[in-house]
Design an enzyme around this catalytic site. Sequence first.
Site, PDB file in Angstrom:
ATOM      1  CG  HIS A  56     -45.814 -46.130 -48.540  1.00 39.67           C
ATOM      2  ND1 HIS A  56     -45.918 -47.134 -47.614  1.00 39.67           N
ATOM      3  CD2 HIS A  56     -46.252 -46.642 -49.715  1.00 39.67           C
ATOM      4  CE1 HIS A  56     -46.388 -48.232 -48.221  1.00 39.67           C
ATOM      5  NE2 HIS A  56     -46.602 -47.957 -49.487  1.00 39.67           N
ATOM      6  CG  HIS A 218     -47.421 -52.446 -48.967  1.00 45.07           C
ATOM      7  ND1 HIS A 218     -46.241 -52.888 -49.517  1.00 45.07           N
ATOM      8  CD2 HIS A 218     -47.739 -51.290 -49.597  1.00 45.07           C
ATOM      9  CE1 HIS A 218     -45.860 -52.029 -50.460  1.00 45.07           C
ATOM     10  NE2 HIS A 218     -46.743 -51.055 -50.529  1.00 45.07           N
TER      11      HIS A 218
END
Lengths: 330, 330
Positions: A56, A218
């Site tokens: 991320h 995700h």
Amino acid sequence: MKKLINEVESVVPDALRGVAAAHPGLRVDVDNQIVFRASGPRPGKVGLVSGGGSGHEPLHAGFVGYGMLDAACAGEIFTSPVPDQMIEATAAVDGGAGVLHIVKNYTGDVLNFQMAAELSGEEGVRVESVLVDDDVAVRDSLYTAGRRGTGATLFVEKIAGAMAETGAPLTEVARVAREVNARSRSFGVALSPCTTPAAGMPTFDLADTEIELGIGIHGEPGRTRSAMRPARELVHLAMDAIHEDLPISGDTLVMVNGMGGTPLIELYIAYAAVVDHLAEKGARAARNLVGGYVTSLDMQGFSITVCQLNEELTRLWDAPVETPALRWGR
Amino acid sequence: MKKLINEVESVVPDALRGVAAAHPGLRVDVDNQIVFRASGPRPGKVGLVSGGGSGHEPLHAGFVGYGMLDAACAGEIFTSPVPDQMIEATAAVDGGAGVLHIVKNYTGDVLNFQMAAELSGEEGVRVESVLVDDDVAVRDSLYTAGRRGTGATLFVEKIAGAMAETGAPLTEVARVAREVNARSRSFGVALSPCTTPAAGMPTFDLADTEIELGIGIHGEPGRTRSAMRPARELVHLAMDAIHEDLPISGDTLVMVNGMGGTPLIELYIAYAAVVDHLAEKGARAARNLVGGYVTSLDMQGFSITVCQLNEELTRLWDAPVETPALRWGR
């Protein structure tokens, strides 16, 4: 799969070695996958620790530094860090005023931070935790009970970090962190899936003209699939979903966030549509971020995070910050 | 093709509206596709104008502001702006000390800036031009006579911009700009092609395990195709190509630049390999940038730009800057 990596097994430590080399203001414990401020804890200042799965970036290591985090724990790709990392980080950043854990609402992260908070408490560190759950798209998704934590994490880290720099006590830093979360909502749209190095293939399939509305960071499923549409329509869908959950008015802080594979020119196109939409609601983006801040590897798409500002939050947002990914006013 | 756009025809103005809304420090003439500092020209300061095709964001508009550019002209995607834009920008930023044009070496850009310089001169503005041609990959490529201009453009804009803020005369600003270019070299690698909105399909084909070494920033061909390799090998190939053209030693400024679709975690992995390579050569990255700065729409891949520093260039690099994409020290 073509990725700019050495070996699948060494992705996170190799990247952390790069972070260490690029940013002399950070101290990186590559073995334990923890990124600290090089300057160490400041006596009397509340320490801020966050962390989560890698993939991320710049979240979280890119937000370690003056005015934001004191330490970030990096898990493997899309996998929570372990309690040992969090305990070590917590002990290291405690300047005697206690430590705030900023936890995105995913089951693994929540359980591990909970255990770390308990064990750190037993070792004599005062710990408060704030849970970030800003994503309005779905409840009880693949990795989450309740709402997922996404873009607001950055807002919480920035504003709580600024509060901590003032020397405020732990209860105050935790209060403002929770207030930011309570006032923030997010919604994401995927134009493409992402590919984790370990899997080597896309996390899901999307047809050439298909998108996923309400995507998680995700690649976990969103609300629904849809045909591809013009940017302004996608922005309106996202903003309507946010507005339905928390009506928007007055001054807001807005982030148009790229998911990793989306060019900046497209994010600015989306931001122009956000501003138009806010005007229709009688609101405005008093502050903004446009760029890749909370990404999902190579996923194409974007998310919008809106935080309803007040005078205190605006002042803390504007306060000086000096981290790899956010830097102003100092 | 899935792109976060409204209509193919309105990509550049839609994005410029977003830039205008996001950055109150800029004044954006959306109709003429020119981005200025909102504060206007400073009497006695040399004005800096650059520009080029869109699709490379944040280049150039993201580098308008204190310590860098005074104005940036945006062309259509991968297409030079026209002389009228450059003439208008040049007149608007002249504070009486003349204007420097920073021009990437592509035939269209060179011809249009040349015409603009001549016509601006006839209107009484002193203009100097510096040509950026740092890409060692190929000579006389699809759009270029000689070497292409890529990542060093940002270095030239930053360092010449810092010199201009000191009140230095046009000849001095032009001298240091040319010195930065002379000391800088770049090499890029594509893992995937990019897709322009107008074409709607990839600019070239790459097999699943194939990469293009020496790629240009518009997807124009590089030196050769190769099988995909580990990041450290790709970095060594790029660094060797740079070193062969200009031997590297001592203190350098290094940028590991993402081409638009490459996640930040991978760029840090590449940066770690760059630092290792420099150490082998007895050199070091005294300053660095890691991120997407000179992009090619959604292309996956990276480029490396190395500038051999000296004391003057280091000082000017470190000088305060406040633009959408680079910001420090102020």
